[in-house]
Design a protein around this motif. Sequence first.
Motif, PDB file in Angstrom:
ATOM      1  N   LYS A 142       0.805  -1.218   0.000  1.00  0.00           N
ATOM      2  CA  LYS A 142       0.000   0.000   0.000  1.00  0.00           C
ATOM      3  C   LYS A 142       0.840   1.270   0.000  1.00  0.00           C
ATOM      4  O   LYS A 142       0.392   2.329  -0.439  1.00  0.00           O
ATOM      5  CB  LYS A 142      -0.970  -0.011   1.190  1.00  0.00           C
ATOM      6  CG  LYS A 142      -2.040  -1.092   1.048  1.00  0.00           C
ATOM      7  CD  LYS A 142      -2.828  -0.902  -0.242  1.00  0.00           C
ATOM      8  CE  LYS A 142      -3.950  -1.892  -0.444  1.00  0.00           C
ATOM      9  NZ  LYS A 142      -3.547  -3.105  -1.119  1.00  0.00           N
ATOM     10  N   THR A 161     -10.657   5.002  -0.285  1.00  0.00           N
ATOM     11  CA  THR A 161     -10.933   4.163   0.880  1.00  0.00           C
ATOM     12  C   THR A 161     -10.712   2.703   0.535  1.00  0.00           C
ATOM     13  O   THR A 161     -11.289   2.187  -0.430  1.00  0.00           O
ATOM     14  CB  THR A 161     -12.379   4.357   1.362  1.00  0.00           C
ATOM     15  OG1 THR A 161     -12.587   5.735   1.699  1.00  0.00           O
ATOM     16  CG2 THR A 161     -12.669   3.500   2.590  1.00  0.00           C
ATOM     17  N   LEU A 162      -9.866   2.030   1.322  1.00  0.00           N
ATOM     18  CA  LEU A 162      -9.626   0.597   1.188  1.00  0.00           C
ATOM     19  C   LEU A 162      -9.485  -0.002   2.580  1.00  0.00           C
ATOM     20  O   LEU A 162      -9.418   0.717   3.584  1.00  0.00           O
ATOM     21  CB  LEU A 162      -8.347   0.330   0.377  1.00  0.00           C
ATOM     22  CG  LEU A 162      -8.377   0.635  -1.121  1.00  0.00           C
ATOM     23  CD1 LEU A 162      -6.990   0.398  -1.728  1.00  0.00           C
ATOM     24  CD2 LEU A 162      -9.414  -0.206  -1.848  1.00  0.00           C
ATOM     25  N   ASP A 163      -9.420  -1.307   2.646  1.00  0.00           N
ATOM     26  CA  ASP A 163      -9.288  -2.000   3.928  1.00  0.00           C
ATOM     27  C   ASP A 163      -7.830  -1.958   4.373  1.00  0.00           C
ATOM     28  O   ASP A 163      -7.068  -2.915   4.186  1.00  0.00           O
ATOM     29  CB  ASP A 163      -9.783  -3.441   3.804  1.00  0.00           C
ATOM     30  CG  ASP A 163      -9.820  -4.150   5.153  1.00  0.00           C
ATOM     31  OD1 ASP A 163      -9.692  -3.459   6.180  1.00  0.00           O
ATOM     32  OD2 ASP A 163      -9.952  -5.392   5.173  1.00  0.00           O
ATOM     33  N   VAL A 164      -7.421  -0.825   4.933  1.00  0.00           N
ATOM     34  CA  VAL A 164      -6.055  -0.652   5.416  1.00  0.00           C
ATOM     35  C   VAL A 164      -6.107  -0.208   6.872  1.00  0.00           C
ATOM     36  O   VAL A 164      -7.100   0.367   7.342  1.00  0.00           O
ATOM     37  CB  VAL A 164      -5.279   0.381   4.577  1.00  0.00           C
ATOM     38  CG1 VAL A 164      -5.091  -0.125   3.152  1.00  0.00           C
ATOM     39  CG2 VAL A 164      -5.984   1.739   4.570  1.00  0.00           C
ATOM     40  N   THR A 165      -5.028  -0.475   7.596  1.00  0.00           N
ATOM     41  CA  THR A 165      -4.964  -0.113   9.008  1.00  0.00           C
ATOM     42  C   THR A 165      -4.175   1.165   9.246  1.00  0.00           C
ATOM     43  O   THR A 165      -4.210   1.715  10.338  1.00  0.00           O
ATOM     44  CB  THR A 165      -4.338  -1.254   9.831  1.00  0.00           C
ATOM     45  OG1 THR A 165      -3.031  -1.530   9.314  1.00  0.00           O
ATOM     46  CG2 THR A 165      -5.194  -2.514   9.752  1.00  0.00           C
ATOM     47  N   GLY A 206      -8.688   4.015   5.726  1.00  0.00           N
ATOM     48  CA  GLY A 206      -9.347   2.747   5.978  1.00  0.00           C
ATOM     49  C   GLY A 206     -10.853   2.836   5.894  1.00  0.00           C
ATOM     50  O   GLY A 206     -11.445   3.929   5.944  1.00  0.00           O
ATOM     51  N   VAL A 207     -11.490   1.696   5.819  1.00  0.00           N
ATOM     52  CA  VAL A 207     -12.942   1.625   5.677  1.00  0.00           C
ATOM     53  C   VAL A 207     -13.646   2.236   6.902  1.00  0.00           C
ATOM     54  O   VAL A 207     -14.668   2.908   6.774  1.00  0.00           O
ATOM     55  CB  VAL A 207     -13.393   0.166   5.497  1.00  0.00           C
ATOM     56  CG1 VAL A 207     -14.914   0.056   5.454  1.00  0.00           C
ATOM     57  CG2 VAL A 207     -12.784  -0.424   4.224  1.00  0.00           C
ATOM     58  N   GLN A 208     -13.045   2.042   8.078  1.00  0.00           N
ATOM     59  CA  GLN A 208     -13.676   2.517   9.314  1.00  0.00           C
ATOM     60  C   GLN A 208     -13.266   3.938   9.690  1.00  0.00           C
ATOM     61  O   GLN A 208     -13.656   4.429  10.732  1.00  0.00           O
ATOM     62  CB  GLN A 208     -13.321   1.571  10.464  1.00  0.00           C
ATOM     63  CG  GLN A 208     -13.734   0.115  10.225  1.00  0.00           C
ATOM     64  CD  GLN A 208     -15.229  -0.016   9.965  1.00  0.00           C
ATOM     65  OE1 GLN A 208     -16.035   0.639  10.609  1.00  0.00           O
ATOM     66  NE2 GLN A 208     -15.590  -0.870   9.010  1.00  0.00           N
TER      67      GLN A 208
END
Length: 423
Positions: free
Chosen positions: A153, A251-255, A420-422
């Motif tokens: 990423k 936006t992606l599933d990243v921390t 991130g998504v959240q």
Amino acid sequence: MKSMMITIPVEPGITLRAIRTDRFKTGCFSINLLQPHRRETASVDALLPSVLLHGTARYPDITAVTNRLDDLYGATLGTLVRRKGETRFVGFYADFIEDAFVPDGEAVFAPMLELAAQTLYEPYLENGCFCARYVESEKQNLINAIEASLNDKRSYAVTQMLQTMCAGEAYGVPRLGYAEDVAAITPEALFARYQALLQAAPIEVFYAGRQEPEHVAALLRTLLRRPAAPLTLPETQVVRTVDRPKERIETLDVTQGKLSIGLRTGITVQDADYPALLLLNAVFGACYTSKLFLHVREERSLCYYASSSLEKYKGLMIVNSGVDFAQFETARDAILAELDACRRGEISDYELESARKQCLSSLRSSMDTPSHLDDFYIGSAVAKIDDLPVLMDRLKALTAAELAAAARKLQLDTVYFLKGVQA
């Protein structure tokens, strides 16, 4: 200071750039076919060297090629796919023990050059075309390489920023092209592109080692085929002004958030103030005493990492950082504030001299590594660049005021943030 590199026109469309040196026990050379970097040909050109390296008419598979390299005292022959501005270089890089250190006076350099020429001009074919098995195998390897860069990423953020920043410019196309384009390549299409390249691609050869450059050029005349109609390469498009900066949030599933900022420098390696830009980059974000590292990362803890780099042929500066999702705007503003400080000339003696020391150390290290010399000097094919000793001399004389003048040319073009998504 005396130039390290000499340039010899070998044949129309074939140029040798050579450094005669006794500093290394190994020599190196690269053979590069040059083409404009375009999406239509990016993936097929990236695939070609790997398929060619799979086998030749004389050494029909990778095992036979490897055995031949073992016979040459463990020499290596690898593929090259690189981009200098908006010019693509594809071909091969070789390193090998110098003839002076081979037992019984056996030659290695000339046989290595011959093997590289065979790899380029005498590929293993089946029914007059590239072997389908080899093509499919290397297609998957290339797709894996493209996807690996997307899965990283940190790299992904820079790639997406550049595609946004350079939309409509050739530089916006990734170096290896796109996975979907690779998947569509057939052996027939690849072979047709290969034949077209041999007809039109200018050939640049770099050599560093103990051989006399004229001797290397003489060997090349016997081994390389001049392109029938060598292409005149277009100049890289350099954008020097920005009407309105762009911002893109994805936006992606990243921390961890990834913040990448693209700046138009208005300065390329061919410009007189490039050395000032290079040293400015070190002061701003390219070394461990930089403003981004000390102030944004260490003092304010706004970034997990923060650094800057240059694309010297295209005239870009790229800032790459990892931040908490909630710190996006604060980190962005802090990074740009440090650039503003450079524009105002707020560069301490410690910052300047530490950056200068690290820049010079990096350049000296590159002079000690044949592969780094190759990558540096092959850029002479597309731009007039200073010799390394000349560049070092210029860096030694630069003042903070000259760095500030270079900084004032920089213009913000694109801010990209991956959250991130959240978030």
